[in-house]
Design an enzyme around this catalytic site. Structure first.
Site, PDB file in Angstrom:
ATOM      1  N   LYS A 149     -11.723  -4.185   0.437  1.00  0.00           N
ATOM      2  CA  LYS A 149     -10.684  -5.570   0.340  1.00  0.00           C
ATOM      3  C   LYS A 149     -11.668  -6.209  -0.404  1.00  0.00           C
ATOM      4  O   LYS A 149     -11.161  -6.874  -1.286  1.00  0.00           O
ATOM      5  CB  LYS A 149     -10.472  -5.876   1.454  1.00  0.00           C
ATOM      6  CG  LYS A 149      -9.335  -5.178   2.199  1.00  0.00           C
ATOM      7  CD  LYS A 149      -8.751  -6.059   3.636  1.00  0.00           C
ATOM      8  CE  LYS A 149      -7.523  -5.374   4.098  1.00  0.00           C
ATOM      9  NZ  LYS A 149      -6.939  -6.053   5.076  1.00  0.00           N
ATOM     10  N   LYS A 170      -3.302   4.278   1.463  1.00  0.00           N
ATOM     11  CA  LYS A 170      -2.578   3.720   2.535  1.00  0.00           C
ATOM     12  C   LYS A 170      -1.354   2.916   2.324  1.00  0.00           C
ATOM     13  O   LYS A 170      -1.649   2.048   1.598  1.00  0.00           O
ATOM     14  CB  LYS A 170      -3.543   3.123   3.698  1.00  0.00           C
ATOM     15  CG  LYS A 170      -3.086   2.394   4.764  1.00  0.00           C
ATOM     16  CD  LYS A 170      -4.146   2.177   5.708  1.00  0.00           C
ATOM     17  CE  LYS A 170      -4.151   0.442   5.335  1.00  0.00           C
ATOM     18  NZ  LYS A 170      -3.053  -0.393   5.954  1.00  0.00           N
ATOM     19  N   LYS A 182       0.398  -3.933   3.935  1.00  0.00           N
ATOM     20  CA  LYS A 182       1.074  -5.053   3.570  1.00  0.00           C
ATOM     21  C   LYS A 182       0.736  -5.886   2.450  1.00  0.00           C
ATOM     22  O   LYS A 182       1.306  -6.527   1.511  1.00  0.00           O
ATOM     23  CB  LYS A 182       1.014  -6.216   4.730  1.00  0.00           C
ATOM     24  CG  LYS A 182       1.869  -5.573   6.073  1.00  0.00           C
ATOM     25  CD  LYS A 182       1.721  -6.758   7.139  1.00  0.00           C
ATOM     26  CE  LYS A 182       1.083  -6.361   8.420  1.00  0.00           C
ATOM     27  NZ  LYS A 182      -0.269  -6.690   8.241  1.00  0.00           N
TER      28      LYS A 182
HETATM   29  P1  ATP Z   1      -3.185  -5.586   5.474  1.00  0.00           P
HETATM   30  O1  ATP Z   1      -2.870  -4.823   4.199  1.00  0.00           O
HETATM   31  O2  ATP Z   1      -2.780  -7.166   5.374  1.00  0.00           O
HETATM   32  O3  ATP Z   1      -4.452  -5.240   5.862  1.00  0.00           O
HETATM   33  P2  ATP Z   1      -1.923  -3.724   6.959  1.00  0.00           P
HETATM   34  O4  ATP Z   1      -0.720  -2.886   6.439  1.00  0.00           O
HETATM   35  O5  ATP Z   1      -3.035  -2.903   6.927  1.00  0.00           O
HETATM   36  O6  ATP Z   1      -1.998  -5.179   6.277  1.00  0.00           O
HETATM   37  P3  ATP Z   1      -2.757  -4.456   9.635  1.00  0.00           P
HETATM   38  O7  ATP Z   1      -1.894  -5.718  10.189  1.00  0.00           O
HETATM   39  O8  ATP Z   1      -4.067  -4.820   9.043  1.00  0.00           O
HETATM   40  O9  ATP Z   1      -1.723  -3.973   8.561  1.00  0.00           O
HETATM   41  O10 ATP Z   1      -2.456  -3.447  11.038  1.00  0.00           O
HETATM   42  C1  ATP Z   1      -1.637  -3.454  11.907  1.00  0.00           C
HETATM   43  C2  ATP Z   1      -1.787  -2.300  12.678  1.00  0.00           C
HETATM   44  O11 ATP Z   1      -0.999  -1.262  11.971  1.00  0.00           O
HETATM   45  C3  ATP Z   1      -3.101  -1.294  12.934  1.00  0.00           C
HETATM   46  O12 ATP Z   1      -3.176  -1.001  14.131  1.00  0.00           O
HETATM   47  C4  ATP Z   1      -3.377  -0.535  11.615  1.00  0.00           C
HETATM   48  O13 ATP Z   1      -4.209   0.682  11.945  1.00  0.00           O
HETATM   49  C5  ATP Z   1      -1.874  -0.221  11.382  1.00  0.00           C
HETATM   50  N1  ATP Z   1      -1.574   0.188  10.138  1.00  0.00           N
HETATM   51  C6  ATP Z   1      -1.624  -0.284   8.939  1.00  0.00           C
HETATM   52  N2  ATP Z   1      -1.449   0.467   8.009  1.00  0.00           N
HETATM   53  C7  ATP Z   1      -1.083   1.599   8.534  1.00  0.00           C
HETATM   54  C8  ATP Z   1      -0.477   2.652   7.788  1.00  0.00           C
HETATM   55  N3  ATP Z   1      -0.494   2.942   6.628  1.00  0.00           N
HETATM   56  N4  ATP Z   1      -0.626   4.039   8.490  1.00  0.00           N
HETATM   57  C9  ATP Z   1      -0.472   3.897   9.992  1.00  0.00           C
HETATM   58  N5  ATP Z   1      -0.848   2.447  10.650  1.00  0.00           N
HETATM   59  C10 ATP Z   1      -1.437   1.641   9.892  1.00  0.00           C
HETATM   60 MG    MG Z   2      -5.059  -3.688   7.563  1.00  0.00          MG
END
Ligand code: ATP
Ligand code: MG
Length: 416
Positions: free
Chosen positions: A185, A280, A283
């Protein structure tokens, strides 16, 4: 009872040392504790007592620090959360939220919206509270049941930020510098200008978990390294301030923190981007075409699936490293349809991409439709949502404050 609900998850106790973070597993905490001059060897391992699973990641120390403090009849506790950083997507759902639902029947469950984590990268102040409410409404729409689980906003329980400061003093900076997510990041955000909070956010995450004396933390695979850090930090604090040292200060002795286990689903733990099967789904990824958001309309879902990246090989198959997009899309279909991997492999082996994309889009639309209807009902009843969050934070604060007071005492602060 616990085992059957947990049997489909991968836990650290079941898996060999992390292939992502070998240095954080096994010998890692000993190495850092040795730096403090406090580690002496004994035959008694510090590990996952009370989880019911044998630990392969254990360290040795001179005194029995981790002792099960709660009665064995008490329900084990599960905590997890999602950042309100944007729209909740299929990865968050399949990797985390969907897996919370069966756990609430067996465990004491607390699910929170981790808004303090959402400010680690630049963000829109106008959108934070809206995204926080949306996230809570999505939890409810996905099936979190407030008669069984508590839902609350992280910043409404002040102990999270307070414990983070105390834990920071026990966290070697080298541990944080090793975090893959920080490296990734910060590189994307332009290294020198990133906020200190991006580096220290795993300590806040440790605080989120340890405050509740959590047994299990259901997360996607990307959080495994942070969970490992949380475990090492719990053991380190237990060693530095717990046991006999705490007793000498007039405390109850024993462990300060329970050492938690991550619960990582065998499928869905890493849902990949629709535009790049090697990244991955996130968001924070700039292109909305890279993810299916839980609240995407029927047309948007159909369009995103139609445009998603595929390959030019014929037939569809799982587990071919040359075909990451194919593996990802089949896995998504498997989880959404509720079919087994073998059933999906057989059903799709001779399909072309055109036929499969229609099948996948229709399955996604059908699966997400009831969630979207429930979301609309919940978000339009703001009094209900306020009540859920107020009740959740009250219950959470009671548990968190007890842990925090114990930590203050163990660290030698003058008591109020
Ligand atoms: P950001 O990009 O802002 O970090 P994010 O999509 O990674 O957002 P988080 O809020 O950081 O989402 O993660 C929330 C939950 O979703 C955590 O348990 C994380 O492990 C899970 N998670 C995030 N992205 C994935 C993915 N692509 N596949 C499976 N689990 C995910
Ligand atoms: Mg995340």
């Amino acid at each position: 009872m616990s085992r059957s609900v947990l049997s489909h998850f991968l836990t650290l106790s079941h898996s060999p040392c992390s292939r992502f973070t070998p240095s954080l597993c096994c010998g890692f905490p000993v190495k850092y504790m040795e730096g403090t001059g406090l580690v002496r060897r004994s035959r008694r391992p510090i590990g996952l007592r009370g989880t019911g699973f044998p630990s392969i990641c254990s360290v040795s120390a001179s005194e029995p620090v981790v002792q099960e403090s709660s009665p064995s009849s008490a329900k084990k506790r599960v905590v997890s959360g999602v950042q309100p950083t944007g729209s909740i997507h299929l990865g968050n759902y399949l990797g985390a939220i969907k897996n919370w639902i069966p756990l609430q029947n067996t465990y004491d469950t607390l699910f929170f919206i981790v808004d303090l984590h959402a400010i680690t990268l630049p963000y829109e102040t106008q959108q934070l509270s809206r995204a926080t409410r949306d996230t809570a409404a999505i939890y409810l729409a996905c099936g979190v049941d407030t008669s069984k689980a508590s839902i609350f906003v992280q910043s409404h329980v002040r102990a999270h930020a307070e414990l983070m400061w105390l834990l920071s003093s026990a966290t070697p900076i080298g541990w944080l510098n090793k975090m893959i997510q920080f490296k990734e990041k910060s590189r994307k955000a332009g290294d020198e200008n990133v906020a200190v909070a991006l580096l220290t956010y795993p300590v806040l995450m440790a605080s989120d978990i340890l405050l509740y004396q959590s047994d299990f933390v259901p997360v996607g695979e990307d959080q495994k390294q942070h969970l490992e850090l949380t475990r090492e930090l719990a053991e380190r604090v237990n060693y530095l301030y717990g046991g006999r040292k705490l007793k000498k200060l007039g405390g109850r002795g024993g462990a300060i923190f329970k050492v938690p286990e991550p619960l990582i689903p065998p499928a869905g733990a890493r849902v990949m981007s629709l535009t790049d099967g090697l990244s991955k789904m996130s968001k924070s990824a700039p292109s909305d075409l890279s993810r299916i958001n839980l609240l995407d309309s029927k047309d948007v879902i159909a369009n995103k699936i139609k445009r998603c990246k595929t390959d030019s090989l014929s037939g569809l198959e799982f587990d071919n490293p040359e075909r990451p997009e194919c593996n990802n899309l089949l896995s998504v279909y498997q989880l959404i349809s509720g079919k087994t991997k073998e059933e999906v492999a057989q059903e799709c082996q001779n399909m072309n991409w055109g036929t499969f994309k229609v099948l996948l889009a229709d399955s996604l639309i059908d699966h997400l439709h009831p969630i979207q209807i429930r979301y609309e009902e919940i978000i339009s009843d703001s009094a209900y949502l306020d009540r859920v969050l107020a009740e959740g934070s009250k219950r959470a604060a009671d548990i968190a404050d007890a842990t925090l007071n114990n930590v203050y005492q163990a660290m030698g602060f003058l008591r109020r």
